[in-house]
Design a protein around this motif. Sequence first.
Motif, PDB file in Angstrom:
ATOM      1  N   HIS A 104       0.871  -1.192   0.000  1.00 53.64           N
ATOM      2  CA  HIS A 104       0.000   0.000   0.000  1.00 53.64           C
ATOM      3  C   HIS A 104       0.903   1.236   0.000  1.00 53.64           C
ATOM      4  CE1 HIS A 104      -4.051   1.891   1.056  1.00 53.64           C
ATOM      5  NE2 HIS A 104      -3.223   2.883   0.788  1.00 53.64           N
ATOM      6  N   HIS A 106       2.358   4.786  -2.106  1.00 56.54           N
ATOM      7  CA  HIS A 106       1.854   5.830  -3.008  1.00 56.54           C
ATOM      8  C   HIS A 106       3.031   6.633  -3.531  1.00 56.54           C
ATOM      9  CE1 HIS A 106      -2.381   5.260  -2.182  1.00 56.54           C
ATOM     10  NE2 HIS A 106      -2.211   5.394  -0.882  1.00 56.54           N
ATOM     11  N   GLY A 138      -0.989   1.698  -3.961  1.00 58.16           N
ATOM     12  CA  GLY A 138      -2.361   1.375  -3.546  1.00 58.16           C
ATOM     13  C   GLY A 138      -3.293   2.516  -3.863  1.00 58.16           C
ATOM     14  N   TYR A 169      -7.747   5.930  -9.023  1.00 54.20           N
ATOM     15  CA  TYR A 169      -8.796   5.294  -8.219  1.00 54.20           C
ATOM     16  C   TYR A 169     -10.067   5.035  -9.015  1.00 54.20           C
ATOM     17  CZ  TYR A 169      -6.180   6.409  -3.971  1.00 54.20           C
ATOM     18  OH  TYR A 169      -5.226   6.485  -2.999  1.00 54.20           O
ATOM     19  N   LYS A 204      -7.432  -0.036  -7.788  1.00 49.76           N
ATOM     20  CA  LYS A 204      -7.836   0.238  -6.401  1.00 49.76           C
ATOM     21  C   LYS A 204      -9.203   0.917  -6.420  1.00 49.76           C
ATOM     22  CE  LYS A 204      -7.176   1.771  -1.921  1.00 49.76           C
ATOM     23  NZ  LYS A 204      -6.200   2.770  -1.527  1.00 49.76           N
ATOM     24  N   HIS A 250      -6.078  -1.501   4.778  1.00 55.48           N
ATOM     25  CA  HIS A 250      -6.162  -0.885   6.118  1.00 55.48           C
ATOM     26  C   HIS A 250      -6.709  -1.828   7.177  1.00 55.48           C
ATOM     27  CE1 HIS A 250      -5.255   2.717   3.940  1.00 55.48           C
ATOM     28  NE2 HIS A 250      -6.412   2.736   3.316  1.00 55.48           N
ATOM     29  N   ASP A 373       0.901   3.438   3.361  1.00 54.95           N
ATOM     30  CA  ASP A 373      -0.059   4.493   3.052  1.00 54.95           C
ATOM     31  C   ASP A 373       0.430   5.896   3.446  1.00 54.95           C
ATOM     32  OD1 ASP A 373      -2.306   5.643   2.051  1.00 54.95           O
ATOM     33  OD2 ASP A 373      -3.576   5.153   3.752  1.00 54.95           O
ATOM     34  N   THR A 375      -0.276   8.879   3.351  1.00 58.10           N
ATOM     35  CA  THR A 375      -1.283   9.924   3.137  1.00 58.10           C
ATOM     36  C   THR A 375      -1.640  10.553   4.483  1.00 58.10           C
ATOM     37  OG1 THR A 375      -3.099   8.333   3.258  1.00 58.10           O
ATOM     38  CG2 THR A 375      -2.179   8.754   1.093  1.00 58.10           C
TER      39      THR A 375
HETATM   40 ZN   LIG Z   1      -3.751   4.757   0.493  1.00 58.66          ZN
END
Ligand SMILES: [Zn+2]
Length: 475
Positions: A104, A106, A138, A169, A204, A250, A373, A375
């Motif tokens: 996951h 980015h 991801g 996405y 995703k 997650h 992740d 983010t």
């Molecule tokens: Zn993410």
Amino acid sequence: MTSQGLWVRWVRWVGWGILLAPLAAQQNQNAPANFVKVSGPVIALTHVRVIDGTGAPARDDQTIVIRGRDIAEVGAASRVAAPAGATIVDLTGKSVIPGLVMMHEHLYYPTGPGVYGQLGVSFSRLYLAGGVTTMRTGGNVNGIMDVSLKRRIEAGEMPGPSIDATAPYLNGPSTFLQMHAVTTPEEARAHVAYWASQGATSVKAYMQISRAALKAGIDEAHKRNMKVTGHLCSVTFAEAADLGIDNLEHGFMPATDFIADKQPDVCPGQARGQQSVAALDENGAAFTTLVRKLVEKHVALTSTLTVFETYTPGRPSPPGLDVLTSQLQENFRRAQERVSRSADSIYKMLFAKDMALERAFAKAGGMLTAGTDPTGSGGVVPGYADQRQIELLVDAGFTPLEAITIGTLNGAKYLGRDARIGSIAAGKQADLVVLAGDPSRTIGDARKVDTVFKEGVGYDPAKLIESVRGQVGIW
Ligand SMILES: [Zn+2]
């Protein structure tokens, strides 16, 4: 006309670009060669502790022979000699683990309110420096950049991990400025087909997708041998499993399965889902029934504890902040202050609960993979966070060897690439992380990256990091 005049005219004629091109090639800042520490047709890593990624106990005093891109031989130093002419690297006191396979990641980062900056170049270097040799993005708000970077790295033009590049996405209408919106099954199919044609290799799905659009997206992806993962909300985990999804992101954090009045195709908001997950009993029927379905349908689950740690009061500051621009460091410092003041934060309970649920899923035979992740409100810094994620799996109750398997071989299995990557054995690709210490005893040693071998080339993590320090946020 003087000779100088001719020269000026000639330069105008052919253009500076052509004159400067050979110089530019020599000084190509992106060339992987700039970051190499060890290379050669045959390399022997000697007297090293091997943690092979399968969960097998660490083996001391081993020799690994690398020929070209692959591992030619692994065995006890007493049995396997370094071939004549090999470049010998004595790794006494050090360990090797397989290159991390992280699921996951980015190539973007929150740079302002609701805005994500495209940081693919610096991130690729940081991921590789952190020991990540293969990763899936991801989700993508960069459009073509994930695919372009994947290609450039594969072509040997830039340093970085091998990338399973997700399409932008697959989502329904949302407030995200950098996301497409698909409302019908036809639009979902067209989105997947278009991005597959552009070179995306996975999909995703996101929080506002409808069941019908998700189903169409999954079918289109599977037709093209692509897998689909999701950070879902409008669709429950159980519904997505029935629709044929391959992976959920997650841990159980975003599950909306446990909201009593959940309306079909509607995201009731992340907060309501989290309240219901925080109240779950990992031994109760509601949860174990869902786990049984996910295991039966071979739906993998990605643990991304790193991003949730940044939301949880009382947790340590994440590693690697000093590579960010001063502005992004300041942004994150403010976010941390807000977190530390939120005494009634649900994450105080939810963070530990999700750890318990992930452990229960794995114990029930579920395929758990790892990702970071980068983010949230920032602070999840590529490479550094990947090491932290492995540490957090140990916090969650996995042994160090189990955590290493989750971060290596499990990801490789999910990607269908475990014949080549994810563990250390003769015949496999030489993707290896050399660590100064013994992470099978002290998982924190996963941070002590000495060299990262990708396809038989040993990269210097310090050079990769120094090349971007203080600039991560710009490029
Ligand atoms: Zn993410």
